[in-house]
Write an enzyme that holds these catalytic residues in place. Structure first.
Site, PDB file in Angstrom:
ATOM      1  N   GLU A 243      34.056  36.572  39.804  1.00 34.45           N
ATOM      2  CA  GLU A 243      34.532  36.733  38.422  1.00 34.45           C
ATOM      3  C   GLU A 243      34.131  35.513  37.596  1.00 34.45           C
ATOM      4  O   GLU A 243      34.577  34.403  37.889  1.00 34.45           O
ATOM      5  CB  GLU A 243      36.060  36.888  38.396  1.00 34.45           C
TER       6      GLU A 243
ATOM      7  N   HIS B 122      37.432  33.542  36.078  1.00 36.02           N
ATOM      8  CA  HIS B 122      38.587  33.115  36.879  1.00 36.02           C
ATOM      9  C   HIS B 122      38.330  31.744  37.491  1.00 36.02           C
ATOM     10  O   HIS B 122      37.385  31.556  38.267  1.00 36.02           O
ATOM     11  CB  HIS B 122      38.846  34.144  37.988  1.00 36.02           C
TER      12      HIS B 122
ATOM     13  N   HIS C 195      47.072  34.107  40.840  1.00 34.15           N
ATOM     14  CA  HIS C 195      47.755  33.900  39.560  1.00 34.15           C
ATOM     15  C   HIS C 195      49.264  33.734  39.723  1.00 34.15           C
ATOM     16  O   HIS C 195      49.929  33.194  38.845  1.00 34.15           O
ATOM     17  CB  HIS C 195      47.471  35.055  38.599  1.00 34.15           C
TER      18      HIS C 195
ATOM     19  N   ASP D 174      42.476  32.574  33.720  1.00 34.94           N
ATOM     20  CA  ASP D 174      41.322  33.333  33.238  1.00 34.94           C
ATOM     21  C   ASP D 174      40.973  32.838  31.839  1.00 34.94           C
ATOM     22  O   ASP D 174      41.845  32.843  30.950  1.00 34.94           O
ATOM     23  CB  ASP D 174      41.633  34.827  33.191  1.00 34.94           C
TER      24      ASP D 174
END
Length: 235
Positions: free
Chosen positions: A203, A206, A134, A141
């Site tokens: 995830e 993500h 990030h 996200d």
């Protein structure tokens, strides 16, 4: 070290710009800002220019399948200081959820909690060779919002530190409700991958483009045409 840290970074210098939030759904105020994350004069709703262009493509693909649905931006650019804040916050929250206090943790308990934290959160590394995704402006996200403005149920919240966060957790479910969770996750993946993103294997929310994880995932699926990362850590 994560497997994708082996990917070399050749920073392309592409600018980080504001996400046109009017074209997406967005949580306001930002969820980490509400917790007190130290963004300073930076905005969490920024990404690299090409990442935003790809997000707009994904939104268009979604509208072809589900008119008036929107991609919801949960989190985007994250300075290292915010990454550190969220790692520390998640550790403290995990201790609290176990009805413990920091001072009474055994070494084994402490290690188990840190392993759970780092299963979800990238280390807040200042090493230019191992930036948190990030912090490159190449990771985002996201979830989905339906045509009534309601957040689509994915079967677990973003940032949950459990196996339910794994994208295919509900893939083999025999219950109709949990089968829907998998269908929703697949829809999100389909529109994002069609727009050039890759999804974090751990995830469901993500997605990345241009960073080390993106390059590593591309190379896993297409080893004959390897790519390198072109987004490094932003200053």
């Amino acid at each position: 070290m994560r497997p994708y840290h082996q990917i070399p970074i050749f920073e392309c210098g592409e600018p980080i710009i504001a996400i046109p939030l009017e074209l997406f759904a967005v949580e306001s105020p930002h969820p980490y800002e509400k917790l007190g994350a130290p963004y300073g004069d930076r905005s969490p709703y920024y990404l690299r220019q090409s990442v935003i262009e790809n997000l707009l493509q994904a939104q268009n693909y979604l509208n072809l399948l589900h008119p008036n649905w929107h991609i919801q931006i949960f989190d985007a650019y994250r300075p290292i200081a915010v990454q550190q804040f969220m790692v520390d916050y998640s550790f403290a929250q995990a201790v609290q959820d176990r009805e413990l206090t920091n001072v009474e943790l055994s070494p084994n308990q402490r290690q188990e909690i840190w392993e759970a934290v780092y299963a979800i959160w990238a280390a807040p590394s200042l090493d230019e060779k191992t930036p948190p995704p990030h912090s490159t402006g190449g990771a985002v996200d996201v979830t989905l919002v339906d045509d009534t403005g309601k957040i689509v149920n994915m079967g677990s919240p973003i940032d949950e530190m459990s196996e339910r966060s794994h994208p295919d957790y509900y893939a083999n479910s025999d219950r109709s409700q949990t089968q829907k969770y998998h269908v929703h996750r697949q829809l999100l993946q389909d529109v994002m991958l069609k727009a050039g993103f890759q999804r974090n294997p751990r995830e469901w929310w993500h997605f990345c483009f241009g960073d080390q994880m993106w390059a590593w995932l591309n190379n896993q699926s297409n080893p004959a045409n390897p790519v390198t990362a072109h987004y490094g850590r932003l200053p």
